[in-house]
Design an enzyme around this catalytic site. Structure first.
Site, PDB file in Angstrom:
ATOM      1  N   ASP A 276      -3.235   2.858  -9.416  1.00  0.00           N
ATOM      2  CA  ASP A 276      -2.442   3.242  -8.256  1.00  0.00           C
ATOM      3  C   ASP A 276      -2.559   2.094  -7.252  1.00  0.00           C
ATOM      4  O   ASP A 276      -3.376   1.179  -7.409  1.00  0.00           O
ATOM      5  CB  ASP A 276      -2.908   4.589  -7.675  1.00  0.00           C
TER       6      ASP A 276
HETATM    7  C1  BGC Z   1       1.109   6.565  -4.751  1.00  0.00           C
HETATM    8  C2  BGC Z   1       1.730   6.394  -6.116  1.00  0.00           C
HETATM    9  C3  BGC Z   1       2.898   5.447  -6.030  1.00  0.00           C
HETATM   10  C4  BGC Z   1       2.435   4.137  -5.437  1.00  0.00           C
HETATM   11  C5  BGC Z   1       3.537   3.100  -5.311  1.00  0.00           C
HETATM   12  C6  BGC Z   1       0.821   5.252  -4.071  1.00  0.00           C
HETATM   13  O1  BGC Z   1       0.527   5.457  -2.733  1.00  0.00           O
HETATM   14  O2  BGC Z   1      -0.077   7.317  -4.879  1.00  0.00           O
HETATM   15  O3  BGC Z   1       2.139   7.638  -6.624  1.00  0.00           O
HETATM   16  O4  BGC Z   1       3.471   5.260  -7.285  1.00  0.00           O
HETATM   17  O5  BGC Z   1       1.919   4.383  -4.144  1.00  0.00           O
HETATM   18  O6  BGC Z   1       4.398   3.385  -4.293  1.00  0.00           O
END
Ligand code: BGC
Length: 731
Positions: A276
């Site tokens: 993530d």
């Molecule tokens: C989220 C993810 C997301 C990523 C990219 C993170 O803050 O937890 O689900 O894909 O950001 O935007």
């Protein structure tokens, strides 16, 4: 074609070469994805390898003085440079499961079609619909030049206050896994990668970067991990995103139990693991635990795992070169397997918004749940001459959930300016007005609107004059926050007052997940519309008028009060011990005899169904339940026939064993074969890793919800054991 590989010499590369220089090779064009990955790896320099292991944030991020690489798609989540000389394209990554989202605020909005929330899609219990939904958003991702969609979200609803529940697929591992898996397959039918996330036990947002989820291993296998396992088997995503939180003491992106042992060794996942955004916390530990690609470079943190550190870690002997090669191979293999190399994406293709909106609307209608309908108050009677609509900005549009998954609509935010207007906002209402849509469907009926909480007295006056009142209740939820289990800002009091003024009061809810309903006994009808997506207003109007017959069923229990939850206090920080184990959602309620407000699986229709003639026989290691369902009412409609199983010594009295949604004409009967996955009949004992079925009597029931079971039979089964690697044959 065997291991003999065909490497094509790129024309430009040859032209550019000095006579006698080694031939520069472009893409490996034949062989299996694994063979092509090996062939390409053999051509790569160390710098090129490290390039694939580092993902940039795709949008400028002023707080960290970060400027996204110019090749990144404007306002996107991520960008990983390609290796042009080897024909490896960049990875252009966009969020998420509800459609193609946009990061970075107003300046960079990318208008795209929003599906209803993930929970709404799960409430359809219709994998074909989830596939179609995934196919639609995947097509928009491709049309925008994205080849990695960060969608396929399957975290289990352990905490009904989790601000991201709307992105996920509910509280049951079988339902969640099947629905997320179908959507992933739909996305990937566009020859792009879909990403299942957030692996694992990322079940709340409070303390989201450090909270340490603690679940006993056997219970974990039968709950959160089973949801991922099923989603991965069915969807075959190219990538898995490891989560922000810790699991068993270690951050998920450096947890070898999750990544190396479970995902790779047991589930044989062939794709790659991306972190993530900012979820990697170490270099050698994460790489050696099974993380392949760090994402989000450029965000707030300074201590990047891969940025410039992997090479040094190899030189220092902390990571082997073989490990680096393996990480690169997994990424390449996935890119080959899912069409990224052979069917490259490009930007700027037209999108058929009308057609895509129809897909979204179909999903919204199928996912709406008629929770209650006394006196057949719904569908709206032809005799209703005056309808009052109150609250929820229902004159303007429908609510959506916030955070990185926010899809901006074609058209504008119907209710701009609601706080928070920046992260984790803005709060976005899609321009699909239930009021306008109802007026279209009910010409000649007087339909008035009152804003509601701003002037409750006016709303009550309007309600008193109407034949029927529709009160819209909203709860905004978002990534990075957990939310109270209730409607905000005086809405409960408003509903109470309106119901006091008019006995024909219907409540239409737009919420991220379950909410408490202190007014439940005062209103005859309630519809849970979730966040209904870009055509939500039209879908709500069709359900209310009966142009569409409700058929959604709850993918999560609605509690009657907070004290019914395993952990009634506010979402916790630090060590988050899930001592309810595998007894998540309805399993907890059944085990403790709690009477929920509305049980898991519940959902009414404007027609009625009977389920009977259940016959159960062993099938392979599992079971097949043959059952008949009849539409006993006067209208066509769809029923979700649910099969539950009960065994000895389980965490709860029953588990969902299988289900099927069927459309039936009035009077029609259908015979269904519902297959029960043997893992749902089994228990995971850590002393003997794998799926154990003790010999004995198992009860199988079929019905309309987890609490409304029409027929049951008991079957004796011999003992059996399935190893951790077991997976069902592909259907
Ligand atoms: C989220 C993810 C997301 C990523 C990219 C993170 O803050 O937890 O689900 O894909 O950001 O935007």
């Amino acid at each position: 074609m065997t291991a003999a590989l065909c490497l094509v010499v790129s024309a430009q590369a040859v032209e550019a070469q000095e006579p006698g220089a080694p031939v520069v090779l472009a893409a490996a064009t034949t062989g299996t994805p694994a063979e092509r990955a090996q062939a390409t790896l053999a051509q790569m320099t160390q710098d090129e390898k490290l390039t694939l292991l580092k993902g940039y944030f795709g949008t400028d991020f002023p707080p960290a003085k970060f400027e996204a690489p110019k090749e990144a798609r404007n306002g996107s989540a991520g960008y990983v440079p390609g290796i042009p000389r080897l024909g490896i394209p960049p990875q252009w990554q966009a969020d998420a499961g509800i459609g193609v989202a946009t990061q970075g605020g107003a300046a960079e909005k990318r208008p795209r079609t929003a599906l209803p929330s993930g929970l709404a899609t799960a409430a359809s219990w219709d994998p074909e619909l989830a596939f179609a939904a995934g196919k639609m958003i995947g097509s928009e991702a491709r049309a925008d030049g994205f080849n990695v969609l960060l969608g396929g979200s399957v975290n289990l609803m352990r905490e009904p206050r989790n601000g991201r529940n709307f992105e996920y697929t509910g509280e049951d591992p079988l339902l969640a896994g099947i629905m997320a898996g179908a959507q992933i397959a739909g996305v990937q039918s566009n020859q792009i990668i879909s990403t299942v996330k957030h692996f694992a036990v990322n079940d709340q947002e409070t303390d989201r970067n450090d909270g340490n989820a603690i679940v006993e291993e056997g219970a974990l296998r039968m709950s959160d991990l089973l949801a991922f396992q099923i989603a991965i088997e069915r969807g075959e995503p190219g990538s898995v995103m490891c989560a922000y939180n810790r699991v068993g003491g270690l951050h998920a992106c450096e947890q070898p139990f999750l990544l190396n042992q479970v995902l790779r060794n047991e589930w044989r996942f062939p794709g790659y693991v991306m972190s993530d955004w900012g979820a990697a916390h170490s270099t050698a530990a994460a790489a050696n635990a099974g993380l392949d690609q760090e994402s989000g470079y450029g965000l707030q943190r300074a201590d990047w795992f891969s940025a410039d550190k992997l090479g040094k870690a190899v030189a220092a002997g902390e990571i082997s070169q073989a490990q680096i090669d393996l990480m690169v191979t997994r990424i390449l293999q996935s890119m080959y397997a899912h069409g990224l190399v052979d069917n490259p994406v490009s930007e700027g293709h037209p999108i058929d918004f009308a057609a895509n909106r129809a897909v979204s609307q179909r999903g919204a209608e199928a996912g709406m749940v008629l929770l209650k309908n006394e006196r057949d108050v719904l569908p709206l009677a032809a005799t209703a001459r005056r309808i009052a609509i109150i609250g929820g900005h229902a004159d303007k549009g429908v609510l959506s959930g916030g955070g990185s998954s926010q899809v901006y609509p074609d058209g504008t935010n119907a209710v701009p300016g609601i706080k928070p207007t920046s992260w984790p906002g803005p709060v976005v209402f899609y321009p699909s007005s239930p009021l306008e849509e109802l007026r279209k469907l009910l010409p000649g009926v007087q339909i008035d609107y009152a804003e509601g909480t701003a002037d409750p007295a006016a709303a009550v006056r309007l309600a008193a004059q109407a034949d029927v009142v529709l009160v819209f209740g909203t709860q905004w939820a978002s990534e990075s926050i957990d939310v109270p289990l209730s409607l905000a800002e005086g809405q409960d009091a408003l509903i109470d007052a309106v119901a006091g003024a008019n006995p024909n009061t219907v409540v239409v809810l737009q919420t991220g997940g379950p909410v408490l309903m202190p007014w439940v006994d005062k209103v005859p009808a309630i519809i849970e519309a979730w966040y209904p997506g870009r055509a939500g207003g039209a879908a709500i109007a069709r359900i209310l008028t009966g142009a569409a017959n409700p058929s959604g069923h709850l993918p999560a229990t609605f509690p009657r009060s907070l004290d019914q939850l395993p952990h009634p206090g506010d979402p916790r920080k630090g060590d988050i011990v899930y001592d309810e184990g595998a007894a998540v959602g309805y399993k907890w309620f059944d085990k403790h005899g709690h009477e929920p407000l509305f049980p898991f699986g519940h959902g009414l229709s404007y027609t009625t169904f009977e389920i009977d003639h259940l016959v159960v026989t062993p099938e392979g290691e599992g079971l097949v339940a043959m059952v008949e369902v009849t539409n006993t009412g006067k209208r066509a409609g769809a029923e979700v026939v649910q099969v539950y199983v009960s065994g000895m010594g389980w965490e709860a009295p029953r588990r969902l064993g299988g289900f099927e949604r069927v459309e039936l004409a009035s009077g029609e009967t259908r015979q269904l074969d519902i297959h029960v996955d043997p893992r749902v009949l089994a228990t995971w004992f850590t002393g003997r890793p794998g799926w154990t079925h003790p010999a004995g009597a198992y009860t199988v029931s079929a019905g309309h919800s987890s609490r409304e079971l029409d027929d049951s039979v008991t079957i004796e089964l011999p003992p059996s054991f399935l190893p951790p690697e077991w997976r069902p044959a592909k259907s």
